[in-house]
Design a protein around this motif. Structure first.
Motif, PDB file in Angstrom:
ATOM      1  N   ARG A 172       0.825  -1.209   0.000  1.00 30.81           N
ATOM      2  CA  ARG A 172       0.000   0.000   0.000  1.00 30.81           C
ATOM      3  C   ARG A 172       0.860   1.260   0.000  1.00 30.81           C
ATOM      4  O   ARG A 172       0.632   2.186  -0.786  1.00 30.81           O
ATOM      5  CB  ARG A 172      -0.912   0.019   1.228  1.00 30.81           C
ATOM      6  CG  ARG A 172      -2.147  -0.839   1.112  1.00 30.81           C
ATOM      7  CD  ARG A 172      -2.977  -0.764   2.381  1.00 30.81           C
ATOM      8  NE  ARG A 172      -4.248  -1.465   2.225  1.00 30.81           N
ATOM      9  CZ  ARG A 172      -4.829  -2.178   3.163  1.00 30.81           C
ATOM     10  NH1 ARG A 172      -4.265  -2.289   4.362  1.00 30.81           N
ATOM     11  NH2 ARG A 172      -5.976  -2.778   2.941  1.00 30.81           N
ATOM     12  N   ARG A 175       2.462   1.877  -3.315  1.00 28.36           N
ATOM     13  CA  ARG A 175       1.484   2.296  -4.324  1.00 28.36           C
ATOM     14  C   ARG A 175       1.013   3.726  -4.079  1.00 28.36           C
ATOM     15  O   ARG A 175       0.922   4.531  -5.016  1.00 28.36           O
ATOM     16  CB  ARG A 175       0.281   1.339  -4.320  1.00 28.36           C
ATOM     17  CG  ARG A 175      -0.851   1.752  -5.255  1.00 28.36           C
ATOM     18  CD  ARG A 175      -0.384   1.888  -6.691  1.00 28.36           C
ATOM     19  NE  ARG A 175      -1.469   2.314  -7.571  1.00 28.36           N
ATOM     20  CZ  ARG A 175      -1.281   2.861  -8.764  1.00 28.36           C
ATOM     21  NH1 ARG A 175      -0.039   3.055  -9.220  1.00 28.36           N
ATOM     22  NH2 ARG A 175      -2.295   3.228  -9.503  1.00 28.36           N
ATOM     23  N   PHE A 176       0.722   4.062  -2.838  1.00 23.71           N
ATOM     24  CA  PHE A 176       0.236   5.408  -2.533  1.00 23.71           C
ATOM     25  C   PHE A 176       1.290   6.466  -2.873  1.00 23.71           C
ATOM     26  O   PHE A 176       0.965   7.544  -3.379  1.00 23.71           O
ATOM     27  CB  PHE A 176      -0.159   5.512  -1.055  1.00 23.71           C
ATOM     28  CG  PHE A 176      -1.300   4.608  -0.654  1.00 23.71           C
ATOM     29  CD1 PHE A 176      -2.134   4.007  -1.601  1.00 23.71           C
ATOM     30  CD2 PHE A 176      -1.556   4.341   0.689  1.00 23.71           C
ATOM     31  CE1 PHE A 176      -3.185   3.177  -1.221  1.00 23.71           C
ATOM     32  CE2 PHE A 176      -2.596   3.516   1.078  1.00 23.71           C
ATOM     33  CZ  PHE A 176      -3.414   2.928   0.124  1.00 23.71           C
ATOM     34  N   SER A 178       3.601   6.176  -5.162  1.00 17.10           N
ATOM     35  CA  SER A 178       3.711   6.259  -6.626  1.00 17.10           C
ATOM     36  C   SER A 178       2.599   7.117  -7.216  1.00 17.10           C
ATOM     37  O   SER A 178       2.798   7.789  -8.228  1.00 17.10           O
ATOM     38  CB  SER A 178       3.694   4.859  -7.244  1.00 17.10           C
ATOM     39  OG  SER A 178       2.382   4.306  -7.261  1.00 17.10           O
ATOM     40  N   GLU A 179       1.435   7.092  -6.574  1.00 16.14           N
ATOM     41  CA  GLU A 179       0.331   7.932  -7.042  1.00 16.14           C
ATOM     42  C   GLU A 179       0.644   9.408  -6.820  1.00 16.14           C
ATOM     43  O   GLU A 179       0.337  10.255  -7.665  1.00 16.14           O
ATOM     44  CB  GLU A 179      -0.954   7.556  -6.303  1.00 16.14           C
ATOM     45  CG  GLU A 179      -1.509   6.198  -6.684  1.00 16.14           C
ATOM     46  CD  GLU A 179      -2.725   5.801  -5.860  1.00 16.14           C
ATOM     47  OE1 GLU A 179      -3.539   5.019  -6.366  1.00 16.14           O
ATOM     48  OE2 GLU A 179      -2.855   6.271  -4.716  1.00 16.14           O
ATOM     49  N   ILE A 180       1.257   9.727  -5.680  1.00 16.34           N
ATOM     50  CA  ILE A 180       1.596  11.116  -5.366  1.00 16.34           C
ATOM     51  C   ILE A 180       2.731  11.619  -6.253  1.00 16.34           C
ATOM     52  O   ILE A 180       2.698  12.744  -6.765  1.00 16.34           O
ATOM     53  CB  ILE A 180       1.995  11.246  -3.884  1.00 16.34           C
ATOM     54  CG1 ILE A 180       0.789  10.987  -2.980  1.00 16.34           C
ATOM     55  CG2 ILE A 180       2.601  12.624  -3.587  1.00 16.34           C
ATOM     56  CD1 ILE A 180       1.147  10.877  -1.506  1.00 16.34           C
ATOM     57  N   LYS A 181       3.729  10.775  -6.452  1.00 15.55           N
ATOM     58  CA  LYS A 181       4.943  11.186  -7.160  1.00 15.55           C
ATOM     59  C   LYS A 181       4.931  10.849  -8.645  1.00 15.55           C
ATOM     60  O   LYS A 181       5.882  11.181  -9.360  1.00 15.55           O
ATOM     61  CB  LYS A 181       6.163  10.530  -6.503  1.00 15.55           C
ATOM     62  CG  LYS A 181       6.414  10.989  -5.075  1.00 15.55           C
ATOM     63  CD  LYS A 181       6.753  12.476  -5.030  1.00 15.55           C
ATOM     64  CE  LYS A 181       7.107  12.935  -3.633  1.00 15.55           C
ATOM     65  NZ  LYS A 181       7.472  14.382  -3.605  1.00 15.55           N
ATOM     66  N   ASP A 182       3.867  10.188  -9.115  1.00 13.63           N
ATOM     67  CA  ASP A 182       3.759   9.780 -10.509  1.00 13.63           C
ATOM     68  C   ASP A 182       4.969   8.947 -10.939  1.00 13.63           C
ATOM     69  O   ASP A 182       5.618   9.223 -11.947  1.00 13.63           O
ATOM     70  CB  ASP A 182       3.610  11.004 -11.425  1.00 13.63           C
ATOM     71  CG  ASP A 182       3.160  10.608 -12.836  1.00 13.63           C
ATOM     72  OD1 ASP A 182       2.555   9.529 -12.977  1.00 13.63           O
ATOM     73  OD2 ASP A 182       3.455  11.365 -13.782  1.00 13.63           O
ATOM     74  N   ASP A 184       6.705   4.738 -11.042  1.00 15.04           N
ATOM     75  CA  ASP A 184       6.349   3.328 -11.150  1.00 15.04           C
ATOM     76  C   ASP A 184       6.366   2.735  -9.742  1.00 15.04           C
ATOM     77  O   ASP A 184       7.392   2.783  -9.066  1.00 15.04           O
ATOM     78  CB  ASP A 184       7.376   2.611 -12.028  1.00 15.04           C
ATOM     79  CG  ASP A 184       7.012   1.155 -12.290  1.00 15.04           C
ATOM     80  OD1 ASP A 184       6.213   0.577 -11.524  1.00 15.04           O
ATOM     81  OD2 ASP A 184       7.552   0.593 -13.264  1.00 15.04           O
ATOM     82  N   PRO A 185       5.236   2.156  -9.276  1.00 14.31           N
ATOM     83  CA  PRO A 185       5.218   1.606  -7.910  1.00 14.31           C
ATOM     84  C   PRO A 185       6.259   0.509  -7.704  1.00 14.31           C
ATOM     85  O   PRO A 185       6.688   0.277  -6.577  1.00 14.31           O
ATOM     86  CB  PRO A 185       3.783   1.067  -7.755  1.00 14.31           C
ATOM     87  CG  PRO A 185       3.226   0.994  -9.130  1.00 14.31           C
ATOM     88  CD  PRO A 185       3.920   2.040  -9.932  1.00 14.31           C
ATOM     89  N   ARG A 222      -3.383   7.311   5.609  1.00 12.50           N
ATOM     90  CA  ARG A 222      -3.916   6.417   4.579  1.00 12.50           C
ATOM     91  C   ARG A 222      -3.229   5.058   4.625  1.00 12.50           C
ATOM     92  O   ARG A 222      -3.869   4.019   4.442  1.00 12.50           O
ATOM     93  CB  ARG A 222      -3.762   7.048   3.197  1.00 12.50           C
ATOM     94  CG  ARG A 222      -4.561   6.299   2.146  1.00 12.50           C
ATOM     95  CD  ARG A 222      -4.434   6.883   0.762  1.00 12.50           C
ATOM     96  NE  ARG A 222      -5.283   6.125  -0.160  1.00 12.50           N
ATOM     97  CZ  ARG A 222      -5.067   6.049  -1.471  1.00 12.50           C
ATOM     98  NH1 ARG A 222      -4.060   6.708  -2.034  1.00 12.50           N
ATOM     99  NH2 ARG A 222      -5.872   5.319  -2.235  1.00 12.50           N
TER     100      ARG A 222
END
Length: 336
Positions: A172, A175-176, A178-182, A184-185, A222
């Motif tokens: 988690r 992944r979280f 990677s979403e913030i920093k754009d 690759d997770p 989160r």
């Protein structure tokens, strides 16, 4: 986790010395079914044993048609069926238990899941005391100590072979971020320590590529309460089953890789640990180097910043209570 190309039958090439029996206890449940599917796709698993109080033979028949070489057997819900499922297992995963519902904490599940884990731990102690036991059933902070107490009572406790699966917290967090920093997770590898419940979950962003995130309260919350996000989204119909199955399969894969001689396999996992024993906390999740005998080395926390020190301090109080609760349960409810 194993690469997609490795799930094809032609990629399977296990030698006799690398034959691995893996057993899933609770194989017909919300976590157990996708977990069993992922294990069937893993070429390191050559003998997959599935057990549950109902439905395991059906799940076994279903996934046995998948074109990988591993043998799959579903066992009947009897004492002899359970013993046969466990005999000779190298790795045992225990996702058995009831799922959370909206408004429930992991501790709300305690009495039911504690009894289930206690009884399955007894079967493991009798039929496969040398196996690596991976506990997924919540609350992990308490169910792992329950297993330890059962194994101690039977004189077969090996702290190097008992693991609480906290891999989902790592998955988690990565992944979280990677979403913030754009990003690759797969390139994010966030260390998460402590336990596997609420504030006992401590992500160490200061040790990542993004140390500035260590003060991001929203992100930390989160990671700590990501399970609640899933329970709410499923509107009472379930909890984090699919992502948990992936996390359990990843942990099993890491153990199998290490047992087959691969070096440098490190996973954060909840184990009997010396890190905070001086504070009466016998179990703690941190980075653990895995080997042929299970736990090879428990790595120190390393340098953490002041914000993370406060998170660890908050973690320790709850974690100690959770561990004591598991130990007390076995003392008061030893079972048959």
């Amino acid at each position: 986790m194993f690469m997609a190309s490795r799930i094809q039958t032609r990629a399977f090439s296990a030698s006799a010395r690398n034959l691995s029996k893996v057993t899933v206890l609770g194989a017909a449940g919300g976590i157990g079914q996708p977990l069993s599917l992922l294990l069937k796709l893993n070429p390191k698993v050559t003998d997959l044993a599935l057990y549950d109080i109902r439905g395991a033979p059906g799940v076994a028949a279903d996934i046995s048609h998948i074109n990988t070489k591993s043998k799959v057997t579903g066992y009947e819900p009897t004492p002899s069926g359970l013993a046969s499922a466990l005999k000779g297992a190298e790795v045992v995963l225990i996702p058995a238990g009831v799922p959370r519902k909206p408004g429930m904490t992991r501790d709300d599940l305690f009495n039911t899941n504690a009894s289930i884990v206690r009884d399955l731990a007894k079967a493991c102690a009798e039929s496969c005391p040398e196996a690596n036991i991976l506990v997924i059933a919540n609350p992990v902070n308490s169910t792992v100590p329950i297993c330890a107490e059962i194994f101690k009572a039977r004189g077969v406790y090996n702290p190097k072979r008992l693991f609480g699966v906290t891999t989902l917290d790592v998955v988690r967090a990565s992944r979280f971020v990677s979403e913030i920093k754009d990003t690759d997770p797969a390139d994010e590898n966030i260390t998460v320590v402590g336990g596997h419940s609420g504030v006992t979950i401590v992500p160490l962003f200061s040790q990542s590529k993004h140390p500035e995130l260590s003060t991001n309260a929203e992100l930390i919350n989160r990671v700590q309460f990501g399970g609640d996000e899933v329970v709410k989204a499923k509107d009472g119909a379930g909890s984090a089953t699919l992502s948990m199955a992936m996390a359990g399969a990843r942990m099993a894969e890491s153990l199998l890789r290490a047992s087959h001689g691969e070096k440098g396999i490190v996973e954060p996992t909840f184990v009997d640990s010396p890190l905070y024993k001086d504070q009466g906390i016998d179990f703690f999740s941190s980075r653990v180097e895995l080997g042929p005998n299970g736990v090879e080395k428990i790595l120190p926390l390393g340098e953490i910043n002041d914000a993370e020190k406060k998170l660890v301090e908050a973690c320790l109080g709850d974690l100690k209570k959770n561990i004591e609760k598991g130990v007390a349960f076995v003392a008061a409810n030893p079972g048959k």
